[in-house]
Design a protein around this motif. Structure first.
Motif, PDB file in Angstrom:
ATOM      1  N   VAL A 113      12.502  20.815   2.408  1.00 26.99           N
ATOM      2  CA  VAL A 113      13.174  19.611   3.026  1.00 26.99           C
ATOM      3  C   VAL A 113      13.955  18.818   1.649  1.00 26.99           C
ATOM      4  O   VAL A 113      15.112  18.657   1.702  1.00 26.99           O
ATOM      5  CB  VAL A 113      12.356  18.682   3.740  1.00 26.99           C
ATOM      6  CG1 VAL A 113      13.206  17.280   4.187  1.00 26.99           C
ATOM      7  CG2 VAL A 113      11.917  19.530   5.019  1.00 26.99           C
ATOM      8  N   THR A 134       8.798  13.630   4.978  1.00 24.21           N
ATOM      9  CA  THR A 134       8.376  14.899   5.971  1.00 24.21           C
ATOM     10  C   THR A 134       6.769  15.070   5.519  1.00 24.21           C
ATOM     11  O   THR A 134       6.024  15.315   6.439  1.00 24.21           O
ATOM     12  CB  THR A 134       8.968  16.090   5.113  1.00 24.21           C
ATOM     13  OG1 THR A 134      10.387  16.131   5.322  1.00 24.21           O
ATOM     14  CG2 THR A 134       8.493  17.355   6.049  1.00 24.21           C
ATOM     15  N   ASP A 137       4.527  12.572   8.077  1.00 22.09           N
ATOM     16  CA  ASP A 137       4.845  12.598   9.415  1.00 22.09           C
ATOM     17  C   ASP A 137       3.670  13.363  10.197  1.00 22.09           C
ATOM     18  O   ASP A 137       2.924  14.458   9.741  1.00 22.09           O
ATOM     19  CB  ASP A 137       5.811  13.393   9.855  1.00 22.09           C
ATOM     20  CG  ASP A 137       6.087  13.671  11.477  1.00 22.09           C
ATOM     21  OD1 ASP A 137       6.439  12.497  12.144  1.00 22.09           O
ATOM     22  OD2 ASP A 137       6.101  14.626  12.041  1.00 22.09           O
ATOM     23  N   PHE A 140       4.086  17.098  12.094  1.00 23.00           N
ATOM     24  CA  PHE A 140       4.143  18.144  11.190  1.00 23.00           C
ATOM     25  C   PHE A 140       2.829  18.543  10.718  1.00 23.00           C
ATOM     26  O   PHE A 140       2.281  19.520  10.583  1.00 23.00           O
ATOM     27  CB  PHE A 140       5.043  18.160  10.226  1.00 23.00           C
ATOM     28  CG  PHE A 140       6.459  18.469  10.790  1.00 23.00           C
ATOM     29  CD1 PHE A 140       7.151  19.582  10.924  1.00 23.00           C
ATOM     30  CD2 PHE A 140       7.338  17.207  11.474  1.00 23.00           C
ATOM     31  CE1 PHE A 140       8.201  19.828  11.148  1.00 23.00           C
ATOM     32  CE2 PHE A 140       8.825  17.616  11.772  1.00 23.00           C
ATOM     33  CZ  PHE A 140       9.162  18.697  11.697  1.00 23.00           C
ATOM     34  N   VAL A 154       9.923  26.367  12.252  1.00 24.55           N
ATOM     35  CA  VAL A 154      10.854  25.477  11.460  1.00 24.55           C
ATOM     36  C   VAL A 154      11.001  25.686   9.943  1.00 24.55           C
ATOM     37  O   VAL A 154      11.949  25.633   9.306  1.00 24.55           O
ATOM     38  CB  VAL A 154       9.929  23.995  11.563  1.00 24.55           C
ATOM     39  CG1 VAL A 154      10.825  22.979  10.523  1.00 24.55           C
ATOM     40  CG2 VAL A 154      10.142  23.687  12.889  1.00 24.55           C
ATOM     41  N   LEU A 158      14.348  26.181   8.066  1.00 27.91           N
ATOM     42  CA  LEU A 158      14.752  25.261   6.955  1.00 27.91           C
ATOM     43  C   LEU A 158      14.864  26.084   5.909  1.00 27.91           C
ATOM     44  O   LEU A 158      15.978  25.699   4.940  1.00 27.91           O
ATOM     45  CB  LEU A 158      13.788  24.246   6.778  1.00 27.91           C
ATOM     46  CG  LEU A 158      13.807  23.363   7.922  1.00 27.91           C
ATOM     47  CD1 LEU A 158      12.855  22.225   7.510  1.00 27.91           C
ATOM     48  CD2 LEU A 158      15.249  22.675   8.183  1.00 27.91           C
ATOM     49  N   ILE A 427      13.498  17.044  11.907  1.00 24.67           N
ATOM     50  CA  ILE A 427      13.645  17.188  10.705  1.00 24.67           C
ATOM     51  C   ILE A 427      14.874  16.657   9.957  1.00 24.67           C
ATOM     52  O   ILE A 427      14.929  16.198   9.031  1.00 24.67           O
ATOM     53  CB  ILE A 427      13.338  18.483  10.207  1.00 24.67           C
ATOM     54  CG1 ILE A 427      12.673  18.455   8.766  1.00 24.67           C
ATOM     55  CG2 ILE A 427      14.557  19.434  10.338  1.00 24.67           C
ATOM     56  CD1 ILE A 427      11.484  17.862   8.583  1.00 24.67           C
TER      57      ILE A 427
END
Length: 490
Positions: A113, A134, A137, A140, A154, A158, A427
């Protein structure tokens, strides 16, 4: 240049610190619950079936279960956590063996990210804030501490987006490598779950918008390009250098090929159905699934996800003291619990609610720019200020379109859905919030700087406050209740 040399070491140290924090959060107490948590009941058994070549039916593509099987194979080879084992999957396995690869993948996600944030703006502070958000969280964190598959969807999605953004900065000769890597990762994301297609949709949408803007600029004439000498180096301009054939090959043919290859081991084990027949069966399974609490108590509508109306309880156990074996089966009689162990699959409320506001602000900003551009056809100098001359437009457009691609298709889904299906969309909301916070922190206005600091502070405090229900730490009934702010959270 002196400033850049000073900044790089601090940026590297910052990202390393975020990664170490992420690593610690994901691996601490990974084998604490020696059981199968939530959908581990299915996925660990499916993974073991692949290792033993036992036929099975699963309602999702197999790549996520392959990853869990790989983790089990490596974990058993190196004897990870053999002092704690269970036979719930049909053989003796340690929880660490079927969870460690998920935990490692989740630990790496903040770096991916952060890489996307840096590729969007080349601002190290934005990348660092996005990576930190990130890491902080809860959903996740929970999803990657157990042998579940959403984290792989994910992660691959990503990673494909990161390679795509990297390709836009390459010359034509070296661009194909990054585009191919992007297509491979995006195909792998679909190979985990079909909703991985949303990451591909986001790329198609941003590419179409880039070409539409280019054609619109041509329609306005060359005068609209005055004063924008650097525009030829913008990602939006670079994106129009990728032609239709390249898009179809790298984001059509390659992902489809990877997706097909993913199925080969499964088809070799399950020989009674071919590729297309199996997909018809899976599609029929999802079409027949109904909605509502009778199907599953934690079904939730798509529009409730950003507000965390209905999180999912993955584990809830009670004990008379902190030394009692958990999980305790059967449960204690009502009213006798002194210690509660709860694992809640829910986002960090401060992060999710602020991110929902942030994505709305970006949508409003984008709508304003489009409106001004459309309504100033006779004033090219003014329209150039708004659209598409500013570099911020690229970031806003990228985040809004990818958020929409991962969120809005769920409007048409009528089967029972869960909050973890929002992971692909939220995200990009995190990235939107980080983008705003980073701008606020660099603003000359004290009030905006205070807003940026306050947002980070609230997110960190909220993460620490709800951390016990992410990690399943022992709580008294009173401590548990003060973290359940709404009846729908229980």
């Amino acid at each position: 240049m002196t400033f850049f040399r000073k900044l790089v070491p601090s940026f590297g140290m910052g990202m390393a610190s975020v990664f170490l924090l992420s690593l610690a959060l994901h691996f601490w107490g990974l084998s604490r619950f020696n059981t199968l948590v939530f959908d581990e009941t299915y996925y660990v058994k499916y993974a073991y079936n692949y290792l033993t070549h036992t036929p099975l039916f699963d309602a999702h593509p197999p790549l996520g279960k392959y990853a869990i099987a790989l983790g089990i194979s490596i974990g058993n080879y190196f004897h990870f956590g053999q002092d704690t084992v269970n036979s719930l999957a049909g053989t003796e396995l340690s929880p660490i063996s079927y969870r460690w690869l998920n935990a490692l993948t989740g630990s790496l996600l903040p770096l991916v990210v952060g890489g996307i944030a840096y590729q969007l703006t080349h601002r190290p502070s934005y990348a660092l804030i996005a990576a930190l958000f990130t890491t902080c969280d809860g959903l996740f964190l929970v999803e990657s501490r157990y042998a579940l598959i959403n984290i792989y969807l994910v992660f691959f999605g990503l990673l494909g987006q990161l390679f795509f953004l990297s390709a836009l900065e390459q010359q034509r000769g070296g661009r194909w490598v990054w585009l191919a890597l992007s297509g491979i990762c995006l195909g792998a994301s679909v190979g985990v779950k079909w909703n991985g297609l949303a990451f591909l949709l986001g790329i198609y949408l941003i590419w179409i918008c880039a070409w539409a803007m280019r054609w619109a600029q041509r329609g306005r004439g060359a005068e609209g390009q005055k004063g924008r000498g650097a525009e030829g180096q913008s990602p939006l301009q670079n994106l129009t250098r990728v032609n239709l054939l390249e898009i179809l090959f790298y984001f059509g043919v390659i992902p489809a090929l990877i997706y097909y290859l993913v199925w080969i081991p499964h088809l070799q084990i399950n020989t009674e159905r071919g590729f297309w027949e199996l997909h018809q069966q899976i599609l029929g399974f999802h079409e027949r699934m109904q909605n509502g609490p009778k199907v599953h108590p934690y079904c939730s509508k798509w529009y409730s996800w950003p507000l965390i109306v209905r999180p999912v309880v993955y584990l809830y156990e009670t004990a008379s003291n902190t030394t009692e074996f958990v999980p305790s089966l059967p449960p204690l009689p009502a009213g006798t619990a002194k210690v509660i162990y709860d694992v809640h699959a829910m986002g960090n409320p401060a992060l999710w609610w602020l991110s929902a506001i942030a994505i709305l602000l970006l949508v409003g900003e984008l709508a304003k720019r489009v409106w001004v551009w459309v309504t100033t056809s006779g004033n090219l100098d003014r329209s150039a200020v708004y659209f598409p001359g500013q570099k911020e437009l690229w970031c806003v457009l990228y985040l809004v379109l990818n958020y929409a691609a991962n969120f809005l298709p769920w409007i048409k889904v009528t089967r029972c859905t869960f909050i973890y299906l929002y992971m692909g969309g939220v995200i990009f909301a995190f990235l939107a919030l980080a983008w705003l916070v980073e701008r606020w922190l660099h603003s000359p206005r004290p009030r905006l700087r205070a807003m940026g600091v306050t947002a980070i502070f609230l997110i960190l405090v909220a993460f620490v406050f709800w951390l016990p229900v992410y990690l399943g730490l022992p709580l008294s009934p009173q401590s548990f209740q003060i973290r359940m702010w709404f009846p729908s959270w229980i």
